[in-house]
Design a protein around this motif. Sequence first.
Motif, mmCIF file in Angstrom:
data_model
loop_
_atom_site.group_PDB
_atom_site.id
_atom_site.type_symbol
_atom_site.label_atom_id
_atom_site.label_comp_id
_atom_site.label_asym_id
_atom_site.label_seq_id
_atom_site.Cartn_x
_atom_site.Cartn_y
_atom_site.Cartn_z
ATOM 1 N N TRP A 1 -69.456 60.333 18.105
ATOM 2 C CA TRP A 1 -69.601 61.680 18.672
ATOM 3 C C TRP A 1 -69.660 62.723 17.565
ATOM 4 O O TRP A 1 -70.495 63.625 17.590
ATOM 5 C CB TRP A 1 -68.427 61.944 19.612
ATOM 6 C CG TRP A 1 -68.428 63.283 20.300
ATOM 7 C CD1 TRP A 1 -68.992 63.589 21.496
ATOM 8 C CD2 TRP A 1 -67.812 64.490 19.823
ATOM 9 N NE1 TRP A 1 -68.766 64.914 21.799
ATOM 10 C CE2 TRP A 1 -68.047 65.485 20.795
ATOM 11 C CE3 TRP A 1 -67.086 64.813 18.690
ATOM 12 C CZ2 TRP A 1 -67.583 66.781 20.660
ATOM 13 C CZ3 TRP A 1 -66.626 66.114 18.546
ATOM 14 C CH2 TRP A 1 -66.871 67.085 19.530
ATOM 15 N N THR A 2 -68.782 62.624 16.579
ATOM 16 C CA THR A 2 -68.775 63.620 15.512
ATOM 17 C C THR A 2 -70.053 63.538 14.678
ATOM 18 O O THR A 2 -70.587 64.572 14.261
ATOM 19 C CB THR A 2 -67.539 63.462 14.598
ATOM 20 O OG1 THR A 2 -67.479 62.119 14.121
ATOM 21 C CG2 THR A 2 -66.268 63.781 15.336
ATOM 22 N N ARG B 1 -55.128 67.247 20.816
ATOM 23 C CA ARG B 1 -54.506 66.989 19.518
ATOM 24 C C ARG B 1 -54.650 68.216 18.619
ATOM 25 O O ARG B 1 -55.410 69.115 18.902
ATOM 26 C CB ARG B 1 -55.155 65.792 18.839
ATOM 27 C CG ARG B 1 -55.044 64.520 19.629
ATOM 28 C CD ARG B 1 -55.676 63.379 18.838
ATOM 29 N NE ARG B 1 -55.893 62.215 19.675
ATOM 30 C CZ ARG B 1 -57.024 61.514 19.692
ATOM 31 N NH1 ARG B 1 -58.038 61.867 18.924
ATOM 32 N NH2 ARG B 1 -57.139 60.462 20.464
ATOM 33 N N HIS C 1 -62.172 71.907 33.716
ATOM 34 C CA HIS C 1 -60.761 71.546 33.600
ATOM 35 C C HIS C 1 -59.941 72.246 34.676
ATOM 36 O O HIS C 1 -60.188 73.405 35.017
ATOM 37 C CB HIS C 1 -60.218 71.945 32.227
ATOM 38 C CG HIS C 1 -60.756 71.110 31.102
ATOM 39 N ND1 HIS C 1 -60.362 69.812 30.890
ATOM 40 C CD2 HIS C 1 -61.662 71.376 30.138
ATOM 41 C CE1 HIS C 1 -60.994 69.326 29.836
ATOM 42 N NE2 HIS C 1 -61.806 70.245 29.374
ATOM 43 N N LYS D 1 -65.214 58.396 18.854
ATOM 44 C CA LYS D 1 -64.957 59.653 18.150
ATOM 45 C C LYS D 1 -65.889 59.795 16.954
ATOM 46 O O LYS D 1 -66.499 60.859 16.751
ATOM 47 C CB LYS D 1 -63.499 59.720 17.691
ATOM 48 C CG LYS D 1 -63.184 60.942 16.843
ATOM 49 C CD LYS D 1 -61.740 60.953 16.387
ATOM 50 C CE LYS D 1 -61.458 62.184 15.511
ATOM 51 N NZ LYS D 1 -60.051 62.256 15.095
ATOM 52 N N GLU E 1 -64.822 67.097 14.100
ATOM 53 C CA GLU E 1 -63.612 66.294 14.333
ATOM 54 C C GLU E 1 -62.507 67.149 14.950
ATOM 55 O O GLU E 1 -61.766 66.677 15.819
ATOM 56 C CB GLU E 1 -63.142 65.666 13.023
ATOM 57 C CG GLU E 1 -62.004 64.689 13.224
ATOM 58 C CD GLU E 1 -61.854 63.721 12.065
ATOM 59 O OE1 GLU E 1 -62.876 63.348 11.469
ATOM 60 O OE2 GLU E 1 -60.717 63.342 11.767
ATOM 61 N N LEU F 1 -53.706 70.759 27.540
ATOM 62 C CA LEU F 1 -54.545 70.835 26.342
ATOM 63 C C LEU F 1 -54.047 71.898 25.366
ATOM 64 O O LEU F 1 -54.086 71.706 24.151
ATOM 65 C CB LEU F 1 -55.991 71.149 26.735
ATOM 66 C CG LEU F 1 -56.836 69.987 27.251
ATOM 67 C CD1 LEU F 1 -58.124 70.506 27.877
ATOM 68 C CD2 LEU F 1 -57.161 69.031 26.116
ATOM 69 N N LEU G 1 -63.005 69.691 16.851
ATOM 70 C CA LEU G 1 -63.405 69.925 18.239
ATOM 71 C C LEU G 1 -63.028 68.728 19.107
ATOM 72 O O LEU G 1 -62.499 68.868 20.215
ATOM 73 C CB LEU G 1 -64.919 70.163 18.283
ATOM 74 C CG LEU G 1 -65.530 70.619 19.605
ATOM 75 C CD1 LEU G 1 -64.954 71.958 20.037
ATOM 76 C CD2 LEU G 1 -67.047 70.723 19.476
ATOM 77 N N TRP G 2 -63.283 67.541 18.585
ATOM 78 C CA TRP G 2 -62.934 66.320 19.321
ATOM 79 C C TRP G 2 -61.420 66.253 19.542
ATOM 80 O O TRP G 2 -60.947 65.964 20.647
ATOM 81 C CB TRP G 2 -63.414 65.092 18.546
ATOM 82 C CG TRP G 2 -62.952 63.792 19.116
ATOM 83 C CD1 TRP G 2 -61.734 63.187 18.923
ATOM 84 C CD2 TRP G 2 -63.674 62.919 20.007
ATOM 85 N NE1 TRP G 2 -61.668 62.003 19.615
ATOM 86 C CE2 TRP G 2 -62.838 61.823 20.282
ATOM 87 C CE3 TRP G 2 -64.954 62.973 20.563
ATOM 88 C CZ2 TRP G 2 -63.244 60.771 21.110
ATOM 89 C CZ3 TRP G 2 -65.354 61.929 21.394
ATOM 90 C CH2 TRP G 2 -64.497 60.846 21.660
ATOM 91 N N ASP G 3 -60.676 66.516 18.477
ATOM 92 C CA ASP G 3 -59.219 66.429 18.590
ATOM 93 C C ASP G 3 -58.697 67.439 19.610
ATOM 94 O O ASP G 3 -57.821 67.115 20.417
ATOM 95 C CB ASP G 3 -58.571 66.661 17.232
ATOM 96 C CG ASP G 3 -58.763 65.470 16.300
ATOM 97 O OD1 ASP G 3 -59.100 64.372 16.804
ATOM 98 O OD2 ASP G 3 -58.581 65.620 15.081
ATOM 99 N N ALA G 4 -59.229 68.645 19.574
ATOM 100 C CA ALA G 4 -58.777 69.659 20.533
ATOM 101 C C ALA G 4 -59.110 69.240 21.960
ATOM 102 O O ALA G 4 -58.317 69.446 22.883
ATOM 103 C CB ALA G 4 -59.416 71.006 20.219
ATOM 104 N N ALA G 5 -60.263 68.627 22.139
ATOM 105 C CA ALA G 5 -60.653 68.174 23.480
ATOM 106 C C ALA G 5 -59.744 67.067 23.978
ATOM 107 O O ALA G 5 -59.715 66.773 25.173
ATOM 108 C CB ALA G 5 -62.106 67.692 23.468
ATOM 109 N N HIS G 6 -59.001 66.470 23.062
ATOM 110 C CA HIS G 6 -58.066 65.417 23.440
ATOM 111 C C HIS G 6 -56.619 65.884 23.308
ATOM 112 O O HIS G 6 -55.701 65.061 23.262
ATOM 113 C CB HIS G 6 -58.318 64.171 22.590
ATOM 114 C CG HIS G 6 -59.614 63.487 22.919
ATOM 115 N ND1 HIS G 6 -60.836 63.991 22.534
ATOM 116 C CD2 HIS G 6 -59.886 62.365 23.637
ATOM 117 C CE1 HIS G 6 -61.796 63.204 22.992
ATOM 118 N NE2 HIS G 6 -61.261 62.226 23.665
ATOM 119 N N ARG H 1 -75.978 70.030 14.825
ATOM 120 C CA ARG H 1 -75.766 71.282 14.104
ATOM 121 C C ARG H 1 -76.717 71.381 12.910
ATOM 122 O O ARG H 1 -77.244 72.454 12.616
ATOM 123 C CB ARG H 1 -74.315 71.363 13.629
ATOM 124 C CG ARG H 1 -73.336 71.564 14.767
ATOM 125 C CD ARG H 1 -71.910 71.545 14.262
ATOM 126 N NE ARG H 1 -70.975 71.803 15.347
ATOM 127 C CZ ARG H 1 -69.663 71.803 15.203
ATOM 128 N NH1 ARG H 1 -69.122 71.545 14.028
ATOM 129 N NH2 ARG H 1 -68.885 72.045 16.235
#
Lengths: 211, 157
Positions: free
Chosen positions: B54-55, A32, B119, B51, A23, B127, A25-30, B62
């Motif tokens: 994906w998580t 956040r 990017h 989200k 989560e 970012l 990682l997802w937030d950082a990619a957005h 993992r």
Amino acid sequence: MIEDLRGPFLDRSGVVPPCPPAEALWDAAHGRGDRAGREAIAAHLAACPACASSWRLAQELREQPMAAPAGGGRLGSRLLWALAAVAAGAVLLVSPLRERFREGGTEAPVVYRAPGAGEPVSEISDLSVLPREAFVLRWSGGPPGTRWDLEVSDASLRPLHQAGGLTAPTQRVPADALASLPSGATVLWQVRARLPDGRVLVSETWRARLE
Amino acid sequence: MARVRRAVARTCPRALASQADDIAQLVIVRLLESGRADGGGEPPPTSYLLKVAWTVAVDEIRRRSRRPEVRLEAMPSPVAPEDPERAASSREIGDAITACLGTVAPSRQATVALQLLGHSVPEIAALLGWSGKKTEHLAARGLRDLRACLERKGVIP
């Protein structure tokens, strides 16, 4: 032959430092989360090809709406996930590098990628707790002259507040608009950027929490 | 459930396709835990659904990677199997990039890694919350460091 390469290749991932929570990682990619955390995760991508390919997919999901059903549209995702075998990513990664190196300068030129520029980015952390009397949303993105539209809703997508033609990337949601929500309620908000060149860029849906 | 399946289809790697239903169930469990899928209210926003899907997929990858008996078969080859030479070169270059990035400063690591992921400098600045000038500086220095390191290793002629 490729099977022979997978073992050493995947063994390499065993020495990668512990990965951040998915989560995070997802937030950082957005864009956040706190800045230090985002920097640490970005640096982690340099060492962890698996997280790097996950990041790529997160970006792809951000850029493409979930319109196409599974099928042909999955090709991009498959290719990205194929990179998860890590070293593989090197083919894609090195190609642009080689192009830059061939130019022969002492400083590699910076390549700008137009898509994504101007897209609104939240300036508050995901699920930030904001007081009812000072429920101030902030974001960034867009060149001078950009106007923004803001939509705020509750967790069930019931509209709470709307504002259009904003000239500053911030908006205080009136307390009255939040009166029906209990403390701790999640508030969703989204920004639409109207760029001077006529393009309209819609942000992710962000979350905040009512104190 | 159809939206969940679509989200899973978007986020689930082909190697996990046979577990797609299980992953969809995990997504629903997480939605329920977060109070976003109680069955009575409005459905969760698509962005949130993606989200969660994906998580869940990343966590599953993992988890599988920690099980050596399945991980080798789980991940698809990134390079065409009929091209072993390219695969070897890819691995060599990938290893060299990883090794070289490990020698540069973390802030430069971050900018170079994000550039390698496609990017632009303005995107990286957004970012990471940096100024454009700082980001551009770090990106240029980071690429220079990487290039020098790869040249020393003989990876880039």
